[in-house]
Design a protein around this motif. Structure first.
Motif, short mmCIF file in Angstrom:
data_model
loop_
_atom_site.label_atom_id
_atom_site.label_comp_id
_atom_site.label_asym_id
_atom_site.label_seq_id
_atom_site.Cartn_x
_atom_site.Cartn_y
_atom_site.Cartn_z
N UNK A 165 0.73 -1.22 0.08
CA UNK A 165 -0.06 -0.02 0.04
C UNK A 165 0.94 1.33 0.01
N UNK A 166 2.11 1.10 0.44
CA UNK A 166 3.09 2.30 0.12
C UNK A 166 2.97 2.81 -1.26
N UNK A 167 2.90 2.07 -2.11
CA UNK A 167 2.82 2.48 -3.66
C UNK A 167 1.39 3.03 -3.82
N UNK A 168 0.40 2.86 -3.31
CA UNK A 168 -0.91 3.65 -3.39
C UNK A 168 -0.87 4.94 -3.57
N UNK A 169 -1.76 5.62 -4.31
CA UNK A 169 -1.99 6.96 -4.09
C UNK A 169 -2.78 7.27 -2.94
N UNK A 170 -2.72 8.65 -2.58
CA UNK A 170 -3.47 8.96 -1.01
C UNK A 170 -4.87 8.42 -1.32
N UNK A 171 -5.31 8.76 -2.41
CA UNK A 171 -6.80 8.37 -2.73
C UNK A 171 -7.20 6.80 -2.59
N UNK A 172 -6.35 6.33 -3.31
CA UNK A 172 -6.42 4.70 -3.45
C UNK A 172 -6.48 4.21 -2.02
N UNK A 173 -5.71 4.54 -1.18
CA UNK A 173 -5.59 4.56 0.20
C UNK A 173 -6.65 4.60 1.07
N UNK A 174 -7.17 5.69 1.15
CA UNK A 174 -8.29 6.14 1.80
C UNK A 174 -9.55 5.23 1.31
N UNK A 175 -9.55 5.26 0.13
CA UNK A 175 -10.92 4.24 -0.48
C UNK A 175 -10.93 2.87 0.37
N UNK A 176 -9.57 2.36 0.22
CA UNK A 176 -9.20 0.77 0.72
C UNK A 176 -9.66 0.93 1.93
N UNK A 177 -9.24 2.00 2.71
CA UNK A 177 -9.32 1.85 4.31
C UNK A 177 -10.87 2.03 4.59
N UNK A 178 -11.32 2.91 3.83
CA UNK A 178 -12.85 3.17 4.15
C UNK A 178 -13.79 2.15 3.94
N UNK A 179 -13.39 1.46 2.69
CA UNK A 179 -14.01 0.26 2.50
C UNK A 179 -14.14 -0.90 3.35
N UNK A 180 -12.93 -1.08 4.12
CA UNK A 180 -12.93 -2.00 5.24
C UNK A 180 -13.86 -1.71 6.32
N UNK A 181 -13.79 -0.50 6.67
CA UNK A 181 -14.36 0.05 7.82
C UNK A 181 -16.05 0.03 7.46
N UNK A 182 -16.08 0.64 6.25
CA UNK A 182 -17.58 0.50 5.91
C UNK A 182 -18.10 -0.78 5.80
N UNK A 183 -17.59 -1.95 5.67
CA UNK A 183 -17.91 -3.09 5.68
C UNK A 183 -18.22 -3.75 6.61
N UNK A 184 -17.76 -3.18 7.84
CA UNK A 184 -18.02 -3.77 9.18
C UNK A 184 -19.38 -4.15 9.39
N UNK A 185 -19.90 -4.85 10.40
CA UNK A 185 -21.32 -4.81 10.58
C UNK A 185 -21.60 -4.51 12.23
N UNK A 186 -21.08 -3.53 12.46
CA UNK A 186 -21.24 -3.07 14.10
C UNK A 186 -22.45 -2.49 14.00
N UNK A 187 -23.34 -2.57 15.14
CA UNK A 187 -24.54 -2.14 15.42
C UNK A 187 -24.35 -0.50 15.80
N UNK A 188 -23.11 -0.02 16.10
CA UNK A 188 -23.02 1.44 16.48
C UNK A 188 -21.84 1.72 15.63
N UNK A 189 -21.70 2.81 14.90
CA UNK A 189 -20.79 3.12 14.12
C UNK A 189 -20.45 4.55 14.53
N UNK A 190 -19.08 4.77 14.87
CA UNK A 190 -18.52 6.00 15.18
C UNK A 190 -17.79 6.78 14.20
#
Lengths: 420, 288
Positions: A165-190
């Motif tokens: 991921x150090x070769x990723x553009x900052x945009x790709x990095x953020x998208x991937x990171x948000x992707x992981x977080x967004x697909x969590x299935x918590x009852x409460x998201x902060x």
């Protein structure tokens, strides 16, 4: 309705300054008090956290006696100026720090998006980081495997999935990171300020995903942002905080308006004074009225980027022997000057005078603007400056795109920009 | 809105200023076992990315250390090696000692090195030091492999018989003792470091000093009549290192009962460490 978060008498104290020898003596003193069964001597002191004023104490209360509840499926927006305690509250809620007193009771799993990309290791590939990041956020390997394709798809990084991921553009990095977080299935998201990063397309996706999470899946979301447009689009309830305390909790539009009113800039669109005796000004000039007048078909419509606005200014002049001109400054809430325009200088009769500045449609971006009006004599010196006397809000034209974020830029002029 | 709320409601989680000293939440740590494995993998993979020799460094480092010890303590200082061929003597000492020092150095840095992650998400903090202890077992495995190769080499070419017997069963026990002690000490020091960085300075040369107070480069029997021998006897690691050599070569002044002291020591530091770690992990972000 079902309460999923219950916050009771929550307080958080921070010690300011450097950790050094002073820390050790306080620690020893604290320990000595505890040994004798006495209360922590440093809990009694501490002041409200107002960063603009220099305090006397080394201890401040970042949060002081907070009480509120959140219902299942609610999207609660938390607003307040920097240092109001919003992030501290989210930190306690996501258990990265413990409260000083009080408690929070929670039903269900909490996942925080305090900053996307937490725990990403630059040397590991996208694939490895998805697993690592997912596990840090509390998913099991099995859960991540199930969601893997969806995450990669959401982030749009299929080609790079086995690249570090150090070769990723900052945009790709953020998208991937948000992707992981967004697909969590918590009852409460902060969520804290994820929208500050990424490009327009990503913001749209991120906000859309958050909306899905709350409306379709019925999850509870706590959301901190300075982006009022996003707040209005996403939240059912807003909590307004100031100096570590809750000022108001309630319906989105009402609270946001109160918040904007409470800020130091006058949020009225008009100020007027009947008699010169009561009016602001000095022996040379006094203000009678200043008003932002949007030109709208229906006076109850909101001001949008397509609305022309006239700024009218009436004042009493007591210096008929001097050539005067008006100088208008328009500011953003962060004190950036959008423009400074002025009239020609001329001799004006004693008594009431009036100037009008026409701000055309398609000039300002959406946002809040405040007006300062200065009266200048002999093209050289200021007789009086009415600073931030009125302000108005320009809204996004709803419905032109599905995007809820803010367009970049201070102005948003409509220019001839076409295919030829 | 809260008609259905009664006082007797059940909550999944209660966040409070203080928790009981013993609420270690091992169940939660177990829930995060996948994360622990991924940390182990990360430690292992990331360390040697962009190196040419990669994991070979695990092999080179103990060999060079062994040669250095052989030169200084064997040839120059002429310290006896309990009848074990000097290369095997030093290599065995280095193998078990590296495990201890590797674990301790890394675990004692847990909070400061991971402040970035800890500040943003919650997971049981104990997962990280535990993962370090496990990833170091992989390293120990590699180094132990080299040691075995060396033992076989001596057996084949130098007529030094391999002493394989039931005492080899001691090895896992000794590794567990080392792991427990280094984990316990590591989390105590990492907890102290969050507030007082002095301890991170102390740890680097402290480990070095401790090595000389442990029979790594000399046998315990060498000290039998020395006035300062008590220092080495009070060191709980002495019995472990000595036991490691006993298990492999069946020599030295090792008795099974000497492991009781390190065992008790391990239990005490683990309990104390876990309690202290547990207290600090909740608020360390405010002081780190």
């Amino acid at each position: 309705m079902n309460t999923v978060i219950k916050v009771e008498n929550l307080s958080k104290q921070y010690r300011l300054g450097q950790v050094g020898t002073g820390t050790l003596s306080h620690d020893i003193n604290r320990w000595w008090h505890r040994l004798r069964g006495k209360e922590d001597p440093y809990l009694k002191i501490g002041e409200a956290n107002d960063r603009t004023q220099r305090g006397n104490s080394d201890y401040v209360w970042a949060l002081r006696d907070i009480n509120f509840t959140v219902q299942h499926g609610e999207v609660l927006g938390i607003i307040g100026r920097n240092g109001a305690g919003k992030s501290t509250l989210l930190k306690i809620l996501s258990r990265t720090t413990a409260p000083t007193t009080g408690s929070i009771k929670i039903k269900g799993r909490v996942a925080s998006l305090l900053e996307v990309g937490t725990g990403f290791h630059p040397e590991l590939s996208g694939r490895e980081n998805i697993f690592l990041n997912g596990a840090i956020l509390g998913m099991t390997k099995k859960e991540i495997k199930q969601k893997f394709d969806e995450i990669v798809d959401f982030a749009g990084v299929e080609r790079y999935i086995d690249t570090p991921v150090k070769r990723y553009s900052s945009g790709m990095y953020v998208r991937l990171a948000f992707g992981v977080a967004a697909h969590l299935e918590p009852e409460i998201l902060v969520v804290d300020e994820v929208l500050a990063v990424g490009d327009a397309e990503f913001q749209k996706k991120a906000l859309g995903k958050m909306k899905d999470v709350s409306s379709k899946d019925g999850r509870t979301v706590l959301f901190v942002s300075h982006n009022m447009t996003a707040m209005k689009n996403l939240c059912n309830t807003i909590m307004y905080m100031q100096h570590g305390k809750i000022v108001e909790i309630g319906q989105t539009d009402t609270v946001i308006n109160h918040y904007l009113t409470h800020s130091e800039i006058n949020s009225e669109m008009v100020q007027s004074f009947a008699k010169p005796e009561d009016a602001p000004g000095n022996e040379f000039v006094k203000m009678k009225r200043i008003e932002a007048l949007p030109i709208l078909a229906n006076p109850f419509d909101p001001i949008t980027i397509e609305t022309p606005i006239n700024i009218e200014f009436e004042f009493w002049n007591y210096v008929p022997d001097k050539e005067l001109n008006l100088s208008l400054h328009l500011y953003t809430p962060t004190e950036e000057c959008v423009f400074n325009v002025y009239t020609d200088a001329k001799l004006l009769p004693e008594g009431l005078n009036k100037g009008v500045c026409e701000i055309p449609a398609h000039l300002l971006n959406d946002g809040i603007y405040s007006v300062s009006m200065m009266i200048v004599a002999e093209r050289a010196y200021s007789l009086y400056n009415f600073e931030h006397v009125i302000s108005f809000e320009v809204n996004e034209k709803r419905g032109i795109s599905g995007w809820h974020g803010k367009h970049a830029g201070i102005v948003r002029p409509k220019l001839n920009f076409n295919f030829v | 809105m809260n008609h259905y709320n009664s006082e007797g409601e059940t909550w999944d989680l209660e966040i409070k200023p203080k928790v009981s000293l013993f609420s270690l939440n091992l169940k939660e740590v177990w829930h995060y076992r996948d994360l622990m494995l991924l940390f182990v993998k990360r430690d292992f993979v990331a360390q040697y990315k962009q190196t040419i020799l990669g994991p070979l460094w695990h092999v080179i480092q103990p060999i060079l250390t062994t040669l250095m010890f052989l030169l200084i303590f064997g040839k120059i200082a002429n310290i006896p090696t309990d009848g074990i061929p000097p290369v095997l003597f030093y290599m065995s000492g280095v193998t078990i000692w590296n495990y201890f020092s590797g674990c301790l150095t890394a675990t004692s840095n847990t909070f400061v090195a991971n402040a970035g992650i800890f500040g943003k998400v919650y997971f049981p903090r104990l997962v990280l030091p535990l993962s370090i202890v496990f990833s170091n077992i992989a390293r120990l495995g590699i180094q132990f492999g080299i040691l075995i190769i060396a033992i076989l080499y001596y057996a084949l070419f130098k007529q030094v018989p391999v002493v394989f017997g039931s005492q080899w069963l001691l090895l896992p026990l000794l590794v567990i003792l080392m792991a427990g002690i280094s984990l316990g000490l590591g989390i105590i020091i990492s907890s102290l470091t969050t507030k007082y960085r002095d301890f991170s300075v102390l740890i680097t040369f402290g480990i070095q000093l401790l090595m000389y107070a442990t029979p790594v480069v000399y046998p315990l029997s060498f000290l039998s009549n020395k006035s300062y021998a008590w220092i080495i006897y009070w060191n709980p690691l002495s019995a472990i290192v000595e036991g490691f050599r006993f298990a492999l070569f069946h020599t030295g002044s090792f008795t099974y009962s000497s492991l009781l002291y390190p065992f008790i020591f391990m239990i005490v530091v683990l309990l104390f460490g876990a309690m202290y770690f547990n207290k600090v992990e909740r608020t360390f972000m405010d002081t780190v």
